[in-house]
Design an enzyme around this catalytic site. Structure first.
Site, PDB file in Angstrom:
ATOM      1  N   HIS A 100     -14.948  26.688 -17.232  1.00  0.00           N
ATOM      2  CA  HIS A 100     -13.651  26.234 -17.712  1.00  0.00           C
ATOM      3  C   HIS A 100     -13.032  25.370 -16.433  1.00  0.00           C
ATOM      4  O   HIS A 100     -13.228  25.734 -15.339  1.00  0.00           O
ATOM      5  CB  HIS A 100     -12.785  27.191 -17.905  1.00  0.00           C
ATOM      6  CG  HIS A 100     -13.212  28.049 -18.888  1.00  0.00           C
ATOM      7  ND1 HIS A 100     -13.967  29.153 -18.744  1.00  0.00           N
ATOM      8  CD2 HIS A 100     -12.778  28.242 -20.337  1.00  0.00           C
ATOM      9  CE1 HIS A 100     -14.166  29.927 -19.951  1.00  0.00           C
ATOM     10  NE2 HIS A 100     -13.724  29.495 -20.886  1.00  0.00           N
ATOM     11  N   ASP A 103     -11.410  27.562 -14.085  1.00  0.00           N
ATOM     12  CA  ASP A 103     -12.450  28.699 -13.131  1.00  0.00           C
ATOM     13  C   ASP A 103     -12.588  27.812 -11.755  1.00  0.00           C
ATOM     14  O   ASP A 103     -12.958  28.611 -10.947  1.00  0.00           O
ATOM     15  CB  ASP A 103     -13.544  28.902 -13.858  1.00  0.00           C
ATOM     16  CG  ASP A 103     -13.635  29.212 -15.228  1.00  0.00           C
ATOM     17  OD1 ASP A 103     -12.722  29.784 -15.587  1.00  0.00           O
ATOM     18  OD2 ASP A 103     -14.341  28.971 -16.029  1.00  0.00           O
TER      19      ASP A 103
HETATM   20  C1  XLS Z   1     -14.409  34.131 -25.390  1.00  0.00           C
HETATM   21  C2  XLS Z   1     -15.452  33.030 -25.357  1.00  0.00           C
HETATM   22  C3  XLS Z   1     -15.267  32.127 -24.004  1.00  0.00           C
HETATM   23  C4  XLS Z   1     -16.020  30.798 -24.339  1.00  0.00           C
HETATM   24  C5  XLS Z   1     -15.523  29.538 -23.293  1.00  0.00           C
HETATM   25  O1  XLS Z   1     -14.730  35.002 -26.202  1.00  0.00           O
HETATM   26  O2  XLS Z   1     -16.757  33.519 -25.468  1.00  0.00           O
HETATM   27  O3  XLS Z   1     -15.769  32.796 -22.966  1.00  0.00           O
HETATM   28  O4  XLS Z   1     -17.202  31.069 -24.263  1.00  0.00           O
HETATM   29  O5  XLS Z   1     -14.137  29.413 -23.405  1.00  0.00           O
END
Ligand code: XLS
Ligand code: NI
Ligand code: NI
Length: 437
Positions: A100, A103
């Protein structure tokens, strides 16, 4: 600087090796169905869980130290995380990562500064990629963490917030393209509602689709040739989320003409939250030409939330790999959207999580390939629908009949007799025999 001292390159040693930091089943060069295991299984590290999450839960604070020698919240920490991440991937043999925007860098108070930081980090990561050959699987924008997204991003009631979401997506796309990402993900964690009493559902769906449309147009204009993905999830954090499951997301994409540019990113734990199995969601995606990527994790059956455990369930991994192989493979890869448990808080545990997940999918691949080579399940399914291969069944298959003709035919038969056995127990027995031999 070496962050994971005392841990070397993780190698395949076979299931009998007593070394806890070795693969028992993941043997990257081993050929399965004519392709190397590592080509079947493009594994990815999730930046957020592996490098950012420190074990905090609703009831307690951090248990793990992921400062990597720097002060959290600084750009020094951001670069230390990147260094640690690339060392981790090099040591485990993981060839991809997913991220993200936030991140990668600490979010600043103003978006221009966050973007500047992202540019710096993108250059930094590009150099690490060049050194190691590690690649980007997909990028995304975090449109759920910041308080401005409390009512959603693409589905927010606030046009200003919607514009901020657009700005973040635009930048996350820029970064993904610069890093050569294969895909770009939309996970709509806040794209849903808590109560209908305050919600204009039609407007929210239309707005969310328009944001995706603009993202596609922008992405294509800057040379992004990969797939966009929706990652369905029925709830959490919102009470109701619009991308409930694969079937719902596919209907949405078709309704808004987004289906040519999008596929799905199927997460195992989201499938079970939706009341499905992982393999069900993969099959729905595959039969609709939407098999894109996988978030490889697993839930805790009796808990109603996204526990994001590392996958260890080999039967489930086998059924999933069977669907993926039969569906022609993924255009994306296997992103471990998984975190070590709160009490598994050492650097070694980070490695053990990935070793477990990679071995589980390696076994799943080996066993799924064995089921395909065995051929009995396939033959059974073909035989089960044999009535559509001739006579009146052929006419149905060719769409060359009518309700009247079928009714006449049924009357002439008197009774259809009893359809053949579904043989579920027999098929499960075959599955077990292959799995455990
Ligand atoms: C949350 C999601 C998230 C996505 C990316 O439950 O799995 O981690 O994979 O935003
Ligand atoms: Ni996910
Ligand atoms: Ni999830």
């Amino acid at each position: 600087m070496e962050f994971f001292k005392g841990i070397g390159r993780i190698r395949y040693e076979g299931a009998d090796s007593g070394n806890p930091l070795a693969f028992g089943f993941y043997d990257p060069e081993r050929a399965v169905l004519g392709k190397k295991m590592k080509e079947h299984l493009p594994f990815a590290m999730a930046w957020w869980h592996n490098l950012c999450a420190c074990g905090t839960d609703m009831f307690g604070r951090d248990t793990a130290d992921k400062s990597f020698g720097a002060k959290p919240g600084t750009m020094e920490h951001a670069t230390a995380k990147a260094d640690a991440g690339f060392e981790f991937m090099s040591k485990t043999g993981i060839e991809y990562f997913c991220f993200h925007d936030v991140d990668l860098v600490p979010e600043a108070d103003c978006i221009a500064e966050t973007e500047r930081r992202l540019d710096v980090m993108t250059d930094y990561i590009l150099a690490l990629m060049k050194d190691t050959g590690i690649k980007c699987l997909w990028g995304t924008a975090n449109l759920f963490g910041n308080p401005r997204y409390m009512n959603g991003a693409g589905t927010s009631n606030s046009a200003d917030v919607y514009a901020f979401a657009a700005a973040q997506i635009k930048k996350a796309l820029d970064v993904t393209v610069r890093l050569g990402g294969r895909g770009y993900v939309f996970w709509g964690g806040r794209e849903g509602y808590e109560t209908l009493l305050n919600t204009d559902m039609r407007r929210e769906l239309d707005n969310m689709a328009y944001l995706m449309r603009m993202a596609v147009d922008y992405g294509r204009s800057i040379g992004f040739e990969g797939d966009f993905y929706i990652e369905p999830k029925p709830r959490e954090p919102m009470a109701h989320q619009y991308d409930f499951d694969a079937a719902t997301a596919i209907g949405f994409l078709r309704e808004y003409g987004l289906d040519k540019d999008f596929k799905l990113n199927i997460e195992a734990n989201h499938a079970t939250l939706a009341g499905h199995t992982f393999e069900h969601e993969l099959r729905v995606a595959a039969v609709n030409g939407m098999l894109g990527s996988v978030d490889a994790n697993q839930g805790t059956a009796h808990l109603g939330w996204d526990t994001d455990c590392f996958p260890c369930d080999v039967p489930t991994a086998t059924r999933a790999m069977y669907e993926i192989l039969r569906g022609g493979g993924l255009t994306g890869g296997f992103n471990f959207d998984a975190k070590t448990r709160r009490a598994s808080n050492t650097p070694e545990d980070m490695f053990k999580g990935y070793i477990l997940g990679m071995d589980t999918f390696a076994l799943g691949l080996i066993k799924a390939a064995a089921i395909i080579e065995d051929g009995r399940l396939d033959a059974f399914v073909r035989g089960r629908y044999a009535s559509f291969g001739s006579g009146i069944g052929k006419k149905i298959t060719d769409r060359k009949t009518s309700l009247t003709e079928l009714a006449d035919y049924a009357r002439s038969l008197g009774s259809p007799g009893r359809p053949s056995s579904g043989n579920e127990e027999g098929l499960e027995e075959i599955f077990n025999k292959i799995l455990y031999s």
